[in-house]
Design a protein around this motif. Structure first.
Motif, PDB file in Angstrom:
ATOM      1  N   MET A   1      57.500   8.537  10.600  1.00  0.00           N
ATOM      2  CA  MET A   1      57.834   7.165  10.188  1.00  0.00           C
ATOM      3  C   MET A   1      56.816   6.660   9.169  1.00  0.00           C
ATOM      4  O   MET A   1      57.176   6.177   8.107  1.00  0.00           O
ATOM      5  CB  MET A   1      57.832   6.275  11.429  1.00  0.00           C
TER       6      MET A   1
ATOM      7  N   TRP B   1      57.308  -2.225  -6.658  1.00  0.00           N
ATOM      8  CA  TRP B   1      57.775  -3.323  -7.505  1.00  0.00           C
ATOM      9  C   TRP B   1      56.604  -4.267  -7.701  1.00  0.00           C
ATOM     10  O   TRP B   1      55.939  -4.630  -6.744  1.00  0.00           O
ATOM     11  CB  TRP B   1      58.934  -4.058  -6.828  1.00  0.00           C
TER      12      TRP B   1
ATOM     13  N   TRP C   1      55.916   7.186   1.444  1.00  0.00           N
ATOM     14  CA  TRP C   1      56.663   7.796   0.330  1.00  0.00           C
ATOM     15  C   TRP C   1      57.449   6.734  -0.420  1.00  0.00           C
ATOM     16  O   TRP C   1      57.411   6.676  -1.650  1.00  0.00           O
ATOM     17  CB  TRP C   1      57.591   8.878   0.878  1.00  0.00           C
ATOM     18  N   GLY C   2      58.139   5.875   0.347  1.00  0.00           N
ATOM     19  CA  GLY C   2      58.933   4.835  -0.291  1.00  0.00           C
ATOM     20  C   GLY C   2      58.059   3.911  -1.125  1.00  0.00           C
ATOM     21  O   GLY C   2      58.390   3.561  -2.250  1.00  0.00           O
ATOM     22  N   LEU C   3      56.912   3.545  -0.565  1.00  0.00           N
ATOM     23  CA  LEU C   3      56.018   2.622  -1.255  1.00  0.00           C
ATOM     24  C   LEU C   3      55.449   3.256  -2.519  1.00  0.00           C
ATOM     25  O   LEU C   3      55.307   2.613  -3.550  1.00  0.00           O
ATOM     26  CB  LEU C   3      54.885   2.225  -0.312  1.00  0.00           C
TER      27      LEU C   3
ATOM     28  N   ALA D   1      57.348   8.327   5.782  1.00  0.00           N
ATOM     29  CA  ALA D   1      58.489   7.829   5.029  1.00  0.00           C
ATOM     30  C   ALA D   1      58.120   6.507   4.358  1.00  0.00           C
ATOM     31  O   ALA D   1      58.431   6.273   3.192  1.00  0.00           O
ATOM     32  CB  ALA D   1      59.685   7.640   5.949  1.00  0.00           C
TER      33      ALA D   1
ATOM     34  N   ASP E   1      55.702  -5.411  -4.102  1.00  0.00           N
ATOM     35  CA  ASP E   1      54.840  -4.504  -3.340  1.00  0.00           C
ATOM     36  C   ASP E   1      53.444  -4.523  -3.899  1.00  0.00           C
ATOM     37  O   ASP E   1      52.510  -4.062  -3.265  1.00  0.00           O
ATOM     38  CB  ASP E   1      55.365  -3.080  -3.425  1.00  0.00           C
TER      39      ASP E   1
ATOM     40  N   LYS F   1      56.862   5.653  -4.287  1.00  0.00           N
ATOM     41  CA  LYS F   1      57.855   5.972  -5.304  1.00  0.00           C
ATOM     42  C   LYS F   1      58.491   4.732  -5.898  1.00  0.00           C
ATOM     43  O   LYS F   1      59.127   4.814  -6.933  1.00  0.00           O
ATOM     44  CB  LYS F   1      58.955   6.866  -4.706  1.00  0.00           C
ATOM     45  N   SER F   2      58.388   3.594  -5.242  1.00  0.00           N
ATOM     46  CA  SER F   2      59.001   2.428  -5.857  1.00  0.00           C
ATOM     47  C   SER F   2      58.160   1.175  -5.679  1.00  0.00           C
ATOM     48  O   SER F   2      58.508   0.273  -4.952  1.00  0.00           O
ATOM     49  CB  SER F   2      60.418   2.231  -5.315  1.00  0.00           C
TER      50      SER F   2
ATOM     51  N   GLY G   1      59.269   4.411 -11.158  1.00  0.00           N
ATOM     52  CA  GLY G   1      59.900   3.489 -10.221  1.00  0.00           C
ATOM     53  C   GLY G   1      59.285   2.107 -10.231  1.00  0.00           C
ATOM     54  O   GLY G   1      59.607   1.287  -9.383  1.00  0.00           O
TER      55      GLY G   1
ATOM     56  N   PRO H   1      53.125  -4.315   3.655  1.00  0.00           N
ATOM     57  CA  PRO H   1      51.905  -4.011   2.919  1.00  0.00           C
ATOM     58  C   PRO H   1      52.063  -4.266   1.437  1.00  0.00           C
ATOM     59  O   PRO H   1      53.091  -3.982   0.875  1.00  0.00           O
ATOM     60  CB  PRO H   1      51.736  -2.509   3.176  1.00  0.00           C
ATOM     61  N   CYS H   2      51.023  -4.809   0.817  1.00  0.00           N
ATOM     62  CA  CYS H   2      51.080  -4.985  -0.635  1.00  0.00           C
ATOM     63  C   CYS H   2      49.732  -4.661  -1.249  1.00  0.00           C
ATOM     64  O   CYS H   2      48.689  -4.815  -0.623  1.00  0.00           O
ATOM     65  CB  CYS H   2      51.534  -6.389  -0.999  1.00  0.00           C
TER      66      CYS H   2
END
Ligand code: SF4
Lengths: 138, 306
Positions: free
Chosen positions: A1, A14, A7-9, A4, A55, A11-12, A44, A81-82
């Protein structure tokens, strides 16, 4: 978890552009990043208009008595998280404005800063390098 | 057994999961083509999935003083509507003479759910920009719905007065797609423009105009709720062109449909990238006066069987 999520954070990310009294040169360089020449959408990275979607906060400029409460408020509004990325000499340290009565110090006195990108203004290549290095270290 | 199949069809194929995965892929095509038009490189293919995953795992914030139930109900409405719409579309195309009764009236109501969700969510979030966005969304909905309905009426006339989806498709299989006639072309143009507005793509992205009101109704959303909005949008990008193909271009129960789908989507993206944004009053005038007249002419032509 956790993987993932990371990885999401990675790769993208914002980014929300938070201009707290800069001389606007740093902002122009940031806008160069999303233009065709440097095109950070390859990684991304998208510039968005609301801190709720962000983010990463790109902070520029010298923080002063008037902007401090606003900056803190935007930071609180950003879902965690940012990342906080300080762009330009002004954001990393108060630059030549240190002796001013109105300056309340660099960002890291008031909130956690993850990346410092010095330069006045930093080149777009430098910003990309800083962000990519920070994402790799996560 | 039957119940398991029904649940499967709503949740996995062709309902929620399948549509969402394909729709997210289509949003990548959208972003990539847009980037190429700008002479950029554009994001990698997994970008929409990464965005979605990231949003799912982020914190969802509920703004202070907003109505919590309505705020969270907003995104769900559109998602549910689109999932049911997907099941109906696929059922009707692959089994047009089946007993599953799906008619155009239900589809019109299902297509109204995403804008209603956006309006509810936007007005519940207690943000001035979000309420401006919600009110613009409402106006835009009334603008594009009138010509859309007139165009659907002309399709019903062409299908011999039947409002059943299956019979519309059967009629096209018998006498060739409706598109190949004057009124068919007019209906296609009208529905194409309404799709552009339903997706709120430029020139009709007035409700979420990035440069004026940031993200409009979505401005206070974060985390899972925003992910659901994005996904509903992606599903619409997949389903609305399919709807156009099935009412006018002979259904999509063959392999050609993939080419047709890509053609329509690339057209949508081209229109999106080569036009400026209209003001809300200009959009209303455009849809009611210009496109409204065009669709009425189409209706009259369809009445005389042209
Ligand atoms: S670092 Fe330099 S360019 Fe950037 S805001 Fe400060 S003075 Fe302007």
């Amino acid at each position: 978890m956790g993987n993932a999520k990371l990885w999401g954070l990675k790769k993208s990310p914002w980014v929300f552009h938070l201009a707290a009294a800069p001389c606007n040169n740093c902002d122009i360089e940031i806008l160069d990043l999303i233009a065709p020449r440097w095109d950070v959408e390859r990684f991304g990275i998208v510039l968005i208009g609301s801190p709720r979607h962000a983010d990463a906060l790109l902070v520029t400029g010298v923080i002063n008595r008037k902007t401090l409460p606003r900056v803190l408020r935007v930071y609180e509004q950003t879902p965690k998280p940012c990342l906080v990325i300080a762009i330009g000499a002004c954001a990393c340290s108060p630059n030549i404005f240190t002796p001013s009565y109105n300056v309340v110090g660099p960002y890291d006195k008031h909130m956690p800063v993850d990346v410092y990108i010095p330069g006045c203004p930093p080149k777009p290549e430098t910003m990309i390098m800083g962000i990519i290095k920070a994402l790799k270290r996560l | 057994m039957n119940i398991v199949r029904i649940i499967f069809s709503y949740i996995i194929f062709p309902g929620f999961v399948f549509t969402a995965v394909v729709g997210l892929f289509l949003t990548w095509i959208d972003r990539k083509v847009t980037a190429r038009i700008h002479w950029r490189v554009g994001p990698p293919w997994f970008q929409p999935y990464a965005d979605f995953l990231k949003l799912l795992l982020k914190e969802t914030m509920i703004p202070e003083g907003s109505s919590k139930t309505l705020f969270l109900l907003g995104p769900l409405l559109g998602l549910v509507g689109m999932s049911i719409f997907a099941v109906m579309l696929f059922n009707m195309n692959f089994n047009p003479s089946g007993s599953f009764v799906g008619d155009l009236i239900v589809i019109i109501y299902l297509l109204a759910l995403p804008p209603i969700g956006i309006i509810i969510g936007g007005s519940a979030s207690k943000n001035p920009l979000a309420s401006v966005g919600a009110s613009r969304e409402m106006t835009l909905y009334f603008a594009y719905e009138l010509p859309f309905l007139i165009a659907l009426t002309s399709i019903i006339l062409k299908a011999g007065g039947s409002i059943k989806f299956g019979e519309i498709i059967l009629a096209q299989q018998a006498e060739g797609p409706f598109l190949y006639s004057i009124s068919g072309v007019i209906a296609a143009v009208v529905i194409f423009l309404s799709i552009q507005a339903k997706l709120s793509f430029i020139p009709f992205d007035i409700p979420e105009a990035e440069q004026e009101i940031m993200a409009g109704p979505y401005i206070e959303y974060s985390g899972v709720a925003l992910a659901i909005y994005k996904m509903t949008r992606a599903m619409m990008l997949f389903l609305l062109p399919l709807f156009l193909i099935s009412v006018l271009w002979g259904g999509f129960a063959n392999w050609w449909a993939i080419l047709k789908l890509l053609l329509i989507i690339v057209l949508i993206i081209l229109v999106k990238n080569t036009n400026p944004r209209l003001r809300i009053d200009q959009a209303l005038k455009f849809f009611w006066v210009g496109i409204g007249t065009l669709s009425t002419i189409g209706l009259i032509l369809a009445f005389y069987g042209l």
